[in-house]
Design a protein around this motif. Structure first.
Motif, mmCIF file in Angstrom:
data_model
loop_
_atom_site.group_PDB
_atom_site.id
_atom_site.type_symbol
_atom_site.label_atom_id
_atom_site.label_comp_id
_atom_site.label_asym_id
_atom_site.label_seq_id
_atom_site.Cartn_x
_atom_site.Cartn_y
_atom_site.Cartn_z
ATOM 1 N N GLU A 141 51.754 -8.457 -91.706
ATOM 2 C CA GLU A 141 50.457 -7.955 -92.190
ATOM 3 C C GLU A 141 49.899 -8.862 -93.280
ATOM 4 O O GLU A 141 48.686 -9.063 -93.387
ATOM 5 N N ASP A 142 50.788 -9.425 -94.083
ATOM 6 C CA ASP A 142 50.383 -10.338 -95.154
ATOM 7 C C ASP A 142 50.061 -11.724 -94.604
ATOM 8 O O ASP A 142 49.608 -12.590 -95.350
ATOM 9 N N SER A 143 50.364 -11.937 -93.348
ATOM 10 C CA SER A 143 50.086 -13.166 -92.575
ATOM 11 C C SER A 143 50.982 -14.366 -92.891
ATOM 12 O O SER A 143 50.951 -15.364 -92.177
ATOM 13 N N CYS A 144 51.808 -14.266 -93.943
ATOM 14 C CA CYS A 144 52.672 -15.404 -94.241
ATOM 15 C C CYS A 144 53.762 -15.018 -95.238
ATOM 16 O O CYS A 144 53.694 -13.977 -95.905
ATOM 17 N N VAL A 145 54.764 -15.872 -95.318
ATOM 18 C CA VAL A 145 55.738 -15.850 -96.409
ATOM 19 C C VAL A 145 55.816 -17.283 -96.932
ATOM 20 O O VAL A 145 55.459 -18.236 -96.238
ATOM 21 N N ILE A 146 56.266 -17.411 -98.165
ATOM 22 C CA ILE A 146 56.385 -18.735 -98.777
ATOM 23 C C ILE A 146 57.851 -19.071 -98.949
ATOM 24 O O ILE A 146 58.610 -18.272 -99.515
ATOM 25 N N CYS A 147 58.254 -20.223 -98.439
ATOM 26 C CA CYS A 147 59.608 -20.717 -98.676
ATOM 27 C C CYS A 147 59.545 -21.764 -99.773
ATOM 28 O O CYS A 147 58.728 -22.691 -99.709
#
Length: 245
Positions: A141-147
């Protein structure tokens, strides 16, 4: 690279602190402060470009990684501090004891985390299958995650720290939001993935290098940041440090 375990006793063979490589020594020693096979593989590729004669040795990190994440304003702040503490006194002491040739020692330490898009929390492993499902839905839903991967290169000589260089690399993992619409289809891919159990052992609830890649549209940034050791920034830092020695 040829691994040689002849200098290790029985117990060390099971959980070695140091792994020796049969390569001619240069004017310094290089130590990877991580037991990750993937980090070793990436560092080996980097070193093959710089100088194939460089020794790579591995030490098992001793830092417990027990920092309270709530003490930090952002997940980025937590990552930077955690990486710094990985190169603690006991690691420096072990390295100094091991290398008695008087040459400088370069220690490479790294840590990788997943965080949400506004860096407000570190994404941990899910507690159970339901948590895994909810976690993935929230991230899609947030459209992304950050690595993010932080690397610290520490130079020591005779037990004294001469200099430290710390870098931070980010890769934005863009997720396929259409997965949410397809949950009403006969096959709910998110549920199918959760049922596989793979995500229960992964930060963020999915393994991007395994089946969990089904939800990834693209990666913006250095792919090796996701693997655990950013290629370009680590190489450039090492070159800068080596040129000063």
């Amino acid at each position: 690279y040829i691994f040689n375990f002849t200098n290790l006793n029985k117990n060390q063979k099971k959980t070695p602190h140091f792994i020796y490589l049969k390569i001619m020594s240069t004017h310094f020693n290089l130590l990877l402060n991580s037991t990750s096979p993937r980090r070793l593989e990436i560092l080996s590729k980097i070193i093959s470009l710089i100088d194939s004669k460089i020794i790579i040795e591995i030490i098992k990190p001793t830092f417990e990684e027990d920092l309270n994440k709530s003490d930090f304003d952002t997940s980025k702040d937590y990552l930077l501090e955690n990486t710094k503490r990985k190169c603690c006194g006991s690691v420096i002491e072990k390295a100094t004891f091991q290398f008695t040739d008087g040459k400088p020692i370069i220690i490479v330490s790294a840590d990788t985390i997943l965080t949400n898009s506004n860096y407000s929390k570190v994404l941990e492993k899910p507690d159970n299958a339901k948590h895994n499902y909810d976690m993935i839905v929230e991230q899609v839903e947030d459209s992304c995650v950050i690595c993010m991967t932080s690397v610290q290169v520490t130079v020591i000589k005779d037990g004294v720290v001469l200099e430290k260089h710390q870098t931070l690399s980010e890769a934005k993992i863009v997720l396929d939001k259409s997965l949410l619409e397809k949950r009403n289809d006969k096959i709910d891919l998110i549920q199918q993935y959760v049922n596989s159990g793979e995500g229960l052992d992964a930060a963020g609830g999915f393994k991007i290098q395994e089946t969990g890649s089904f939800m990834v549209e693209k990666i913006d940034g250095d792919f090796y940041t996701v693997v655990g050791l950013p290629f370009n920034s680590t190489m450039m830092t090492l070159i800068e440090v080596i040129n000063k020695l």
